[in-house]
Design a protein around this motif. Structure first.
Motif, short mmCIF file in Angstrom:
data_model
loop_
_atom_site.label_atom_id
_atom_site.label_comp_id
_atom_site.label_asym_id
_atom_site.label_seq_id
_atom_site.Cartn_x
_atom_site.Cartn_y
_atom_site.Cartn_z
N PRO A 40 12.40 -43.92 68.59
CA PRO A 40 13.75 -43.84 68.03
C PRO A 40 14.19 -42.40 67.82
O PRO A 40 13.38 -41.53 67.49
CB PRO A 40 13.62 -44.57 66.69
CG PRO A 40 12.42 -45.43 66.82
CD PRO A 40 11.49 -44.70 67.74
N THR A 41 15.45 -42.16 68.00
CA THR A 41 16.00 -40.82 67.78
C THR A 41 16.63 -40.69 66.40
O THR A 41 17.13 -39.64 66.04
CB THR A 41 17.05 -40.49 68.86
OG1 THR A 41 18.06 -41.50 68.82
CG2 THR A 41 16.42 -40.41 70.23
N THR A 42 16.59 -41.79 65.64
CA THR A 42 17.12 -41.78 64.27
C THR A 42 15.96 -41.98 63.30
O THR A 42 14.82 -42.17 63.71
CB THR A 42 18.14 -42.92 64.09
OG1 THR A 42 17.46 -44.17 64.20
CG2 THR A 42 19.25 -42.84 65.11
N ASN A 43 16.27 -42.01 62.04
CA ASN A 43 15.26 -42.25 61.01
C ASN A 43 15.23 -43.70 60.55
O ASN A 43 14.67 -44.00 59.50
CB ASN A 43 15.52 -41.33 59.81
CG ASN A 43 15.30 -39.88 60.16
OD1 ASN A 43 14.54 -39.56 61.06
ND2 ASN A 43 15.98 -38.99 59.45
N ASP A 44 15.81 -44.60 61.34
CA ASP A 44 15.86 -46.02 61.00
C ASP A 44 14.45 -46.60 60.90
O ASP A 44 13.71 -46.64 61.89
CB ASP A 44 16.67 -46.77 62.06
CG ASP A 44 16.76 -48.26 61.80
OD1 ASP A 44 16.61 -48.69 60.64
OD2 ASP A 44 16.98 -49.01 62.78
#
Length: 165
Positions: A40-44
């Motif tokens: 993932p490229t987000t912190n989700d």
């Protein structure tokens, strides 16, 4: 009699069609192999959890026990230090108790450097050679790979680094 003859003729004509269908079914693969997930490229947290589980599933060859998965949320998460402290305590306790040969231990986080710190700290009290035959995955940045590898090597784990770009 005509009806019986017609049924027999119909059965004879239909038999090759049924055989052809079975050949087509046999040629189809039983299971479709899914492509590996991308980090993932987000912190989700949910996306990271799904990614970590996918990577672990792909590395279970030779693993005979339930894997140990350690996930640390992003540093921007409220009470990050609390998460870090609790996970460090849990991982340290698990490692000191002992992980049996044939198991897998995996560490992943959107905060690679902090996860590397956690791995290094949790392996600090592990006896040399105590984890021989245990697979270990570290999912993180290449900048953290060497220091994690050096910290876990004395324990005797089968170390594998997976870069999360």
């Amino acid at each position: 009699m005509k009806t019986t003859t017609r049924l027999m003729l119909t059965a004879c004509l239909a038999l090759p069609l049924l055989a052809a269908c079975k050949k087509e079914d046999a040629a189809k693969p039983e299971a479709v192999v899914q492509a590996p997930l991308v980090a993932p490229t987000t912190n989700d947290e949910n996306a990271w959890g799904t990614y970590l589980q996918d990577v672990v599933k792909r590395n279970l060859d030779g693993v005979t026990g339930q894997p140990y998965l350690y996930f640390l949320p992003a540093e921007e998460t409220p009470d990050f230090q609390g998460y870090y402290d609790r996970l460090l305590e849990q991982a340290s306790t698990d490692l000191q108790r002992g992980i049996l040969e044939g198991n897998l231990v995996a560490y992943g986080s959107p905060s690679s450097s902090r996860m590397a710190d956690l791995v290094i700290a949790s392996f600090a009290k592990v006896q040399p050679g105590a984890m021989k035959g245990v697979k270990m995955l570290f999912l993180g940045n290449s900048a953290d790979n060497e220091r994690v590898k050096a910290a876990v090597a004395p324990a005797g784990v089968d170390y594998k680094f997976i870069e999360t770009r």
